[in-house]
Write a protein that holds these residues in place. Sequence first.
Motif, PDB file in Angstrom:
ATOM      1  N   LEU A   1       8.767  -4.125  27.251  1.00 28.71           N
ATOM      2  CA  LEU A   1       7.550  -3.808  28.108  1.00 28.71           C
ATOM      3  C   LEU A   1       6.686  -2.871  27.333  1.00 28.71           C
ATOM      4  N   VAL A   2       7.304  -1.815  26.806  1.00 30.27           N
ATOM      5  CA  VAL A   2       6.275  -0.806  25.894  1.00 30.27           C
ATOM      6  C   VAL A   2       5.398  -1.781  24.600  1.00 30.27           C
ATOM      7  N   SER A   3       6.328  -2.637  24.069  1.00 31.36           N
ATOM      8  CA  SER A   3       5.995  -3.627  22.941  1.00 31.36           C
ATOM      9  C   SER A   3       4.811  -4.806  23.533  1.00 31.36           C
ATOM     10  N   GLU A   4       5.019  -5.025  24.725  1.00 29.21           N
ATOM     11  CA  GLU A   4       4.147  -6.043  24.972  1.00 29.21           C
ATOM     12  C   GLU A   4       2.815  -5.513  25.736  1.00 29.21           C
ATOM     13  N   MET A   5       2.832  -4.280  26.034  1.00 30.67           N
ATOM     14  CA  MET A   5       1.695  -3.431  26.459  1.00 30.67           C
ATOM     15  C   MET A   5       0.805  -2.786  25.406  1.00 30.67           C
ATOM     16  N   GLU A   6       1.410  -2.810  24.311  1.00 26.91           N
ATOM     17  CA  GLU A   6       1.123  -1.854  23.034  1.00 26.91           C
ATOM     18  C   GLU A   6      -0.550  -2.606  22.514  1.00 26.91           C
ATOM     19  N   GLY A   7      -1.358  -1.725  22.802  1.00 28.04           N
ATOM     20  CA  GLY A   7      -2.700  -2.087  22.558  1.00 28.04           C
ATOM     21  C   GLY A   7      -3.587  -2.570  23.426  1.00 28.04           C
ATOM     22  N   LYS A   8      -3.301  -2.499  24.706  1.00 26.94           N
ATOM     23  CA  LYS A   8      -3.716  -3.241  25.893  1.00 26.94           C
ATOM     24  C   LYS A   8      -4.258  -1.886  26.833  1.00 26.94           C
ATOM     25  N   VAL A   9      -5.281  -2.162  27.536  1.00 26.25           N
ATOM     26  CA  VAL A   9      -5.711  -1.426  28.687  1.00 26.25           C
ATOM     27  C   VAL A   9      -4.975  -1.683  29.719  1.00 26.25           C
ATOM     28  N   ILE A  10      -4.441  -0.919  30.816  1.00 27.64           N
ATOM     29  CA  ILE A  10      -3.904  -1.230  31.858  1.00 27.64           C
ATOM     30  C   ILE A  10      -4.572  -1.723  32.915  1.00 27.64           C
ATOM     31  N   ASN A  11      -5.797  -1.122  32.991  1.00 30.15           N
ATOM     32  CA  ASN A  11      -6.700  -1.805  33.876  1.00 30.15           C
ATOM     33  C   ASN A  11      -7.003  -3.101  33.997  1.00 30.15           C
ATOM     34  N   GLU A  12      -7.278  -3.548  32.656  1.00 34.63           N
ATOM     35  CA  GLU A  12      -7.647  -5.019  32.257  1.00 34.63           C
ATOM     36  C   GLU A  12      -6.432  -5.968  32.391  1.00 34.63           C
ATOM     37  N   VAL A  13      -5.043  -5.413  32.068  1.00 30.59           N
ATOM     38  CA  VAL A  13      -4.049  -6.303  32.394  1.00 30.59           C
ATOM     39  C   VAL A  13      -3.938  -6.709  33.858  1.00 30.59           C
ATOM     40  N   VAL A  14      -3.902  -5.458  34.890  1.00 33.34           N
ATOM     41  CA  VAL A  14      -4.030  -5.682  36.103  1.00 33.34           C
ATOM     42  C   VAL A  14      -5.023  -6.606  36.643  1.00 33.34           C
ATOM     43  N   ALA A  15      -6.497  -6.141  36.238  1.00 34.90           N
ATOM     44  CA  ALA A  15      -7.488  -7.036  36.734  1.00 34.90           C
ATOM     45  C   ALA A  15      -7.234  -8.579  36.140  1.00 34.90           C
ATOM     46  N   ALA A  16      -6.598  -9.064  35.139  1.00 33.21           N
ATOM     47  CA  ALA A  16      -6.205 -10.348  34.778  1.00 33.21           C
ATOM     48  C   ALA A  16      -5.235 -10.773  35.834  1.00 33.21           C
ATOM     49  N   GLY A  17      -4.078 -10.136  36.051  1.00 33.92           N
ATOM     50  CA  GLY A  17      -3.082 -10.377  36.919  1.00 33.92           C
ATOM     51  C   GLY A  17      -3.761 -11.025  38.262  1.00 33.92           C
ATOM     52  N   LYS A  18      -4.800  -9.926  38.767  1.00 37.99           N
ATOM     53  CA  LYS A  18      -5.443 -10.158  40.040  1.00 37.99           C
ATOM     54  C   LYS A  18      -6.165 -11.729  40.065  1.00 37.99           C
ATOM     55  N   ASP A  19      -6.783 -11.924  38.845  1.00 42.17           N
ATOM     56  CA  ASP A  19      -7.531 -13.054  38.827  1.00 42.17           C
ATOM     57  C   ASP A  19      -6.555 -14.295  39.029  1.00 42.17           C
ATOM     58  N   LYS A  20      -5.538 -14.110  38.334  1.00 41.95           N
ATOM     59  CA  LYS A  20      -4.642 -15.284  38.259  1.00 41.95           C
ATOM     60  C   LYS A  20      -3.780 -15.379  39.910  1.00 41.95           C
ATOM     61  N   LEU A  21      -3.594 -14.504  40.581  1.00 42.62           N
ATOM     62  CA  LEU A  21      -3.231 -14.569  41.784  1.00 42.62           C
ATOM     63  C   LEU A  21      -4.053 -15.291  42.862  1.00 42.62           C
ATOM     64  N   LYS A  22      -5.656 -15.050  42.413  1.00 44.57           N
ATOM     65  CA  LYS A  22      -6.898 -15.621  43.336  1.00 44.57           C
ATOM     66  C   LYS A  22      -6.458 -17.085  43.459  1.00 44.57           C
ATOM     67  N   ASN A  23      -5.912 -17.762  42.255  1.00 44.56           N
ATOM     68  CA  ASN A  23      -5.845 -19.397  42.192  1.00 44.56           C
ATOM     69  C   ASN A  23      -4.780 -19.710  43.297  1.00 44.56           C
ATOM     70  N   PHE A  24      -3.670 -18.878  43.806  1.00 40.53           N
ATOM     71  CA  PHE A  24      -2.872 -19.220  44.973  1.00 40.53           C
ATOM     72  C   PHE A  24      -3.512 -19.341  46.101  1.00 40.53           C
ATOM     73  N   GLY A  25      -4.574 -18.880  46.416  1.00 42.88           N
ATOM     74  CA  GLY A  25      -5.400 -19.185  47.822  1.00 42.88           C
ATOM     75  C   GLY A  25      -4.634 -18.325  48.654  1.00 42.88           C
ATOM     76  N   GLY A  26      -4.097 -18.704  49.662  1.00 41.92           N
ATOM     77  CA  GLY A  26      -3.631 -17.868  50.776  1.00 41.92           C
ATOM     78  C   GLY A  26      -4.552 -18.348  51.962  1.00 41.92           C
ATOM     79  N   GLY A  27      -5.204 -17.162  52.431  1.00 39.76           N
ATOM     80  CA  GLY A  27      -6.023 -17.810  53.549  1.00 39.76           C
ATOM     81  C   GLY A  27      -5.825 -16.796  54.766  1.00 39.76           C
ATOM     82  N   GLY A  28      -6.651 -17.184  55.769  1.00 39.31           N
ATOM     83  CA  GLY A  28      -6.420 -16.263  57.000  1.00 39.31           C
ATOM     84  C   GLY A  28      -5.292 -16.322  57.527  1.00 39.31           C
ATOM     85  N   GLY A  29      -4.633 -15.613  58.330  1.00 37.74           N
ATOM     86  CA  GLY A  29      -3.449 -15.461  59.253  1.00 37.74           C
ATOM     87  C   GLY A  29      -3.750 -16.244  60.352  1.00 37.74           C
ATOM     88  N   GLY A  30      -2.929 -16.579  61.054  1.00 39.32           N
ATOM     89  CA  GLY A  30      -2.805 -17.402  62.225  1.00 39.32           C
ATOM     90  C   GLY A  30      -3.528 -16.465  63.283  1.00 39.32           C
TER      91      GLY A  30
END
Length: 101
Positions: free
Chosen positions: A66-95
């Motif tokens: 984990l530490v090796s994979e995060m080396e040189g990365k900014v945590i906020n940017e990693v989290v933001a990139a992950g959130k963008d990927k999740l947007k592709n899953f859609g979801g949508g309103g509840g019942g």
Amino acid sequence: FGSSSGIDRRETRRKAHSSLSKMGMKYVGAYLMAALAGNESPSTADIKKILESVEAEYDESIASKLVSEMEGKVINEVVAAGKDKLKNFGGGGGGGGGGGG
């Protein structure tokens, strides 16, 4: 004839992968806790200290990866990139809510 052993091996691999995935999340959580506490580059020692404080098991190889994979990365940017990927899953309103009567 030998198919049950093949199924058993697949099931064992599936369980091991699932277990590793769940186990990995606690390392990510510990890493993020250290970051939230102001540590911009948490180390394996930081992760170990956090996990041991809650009497969780610690595996140096997982923390190191984990530490090796995060080396040189900014945590906020990693989290933001992950959130963008999740947007592709859609979801949508509840019942709709049930009528109370």
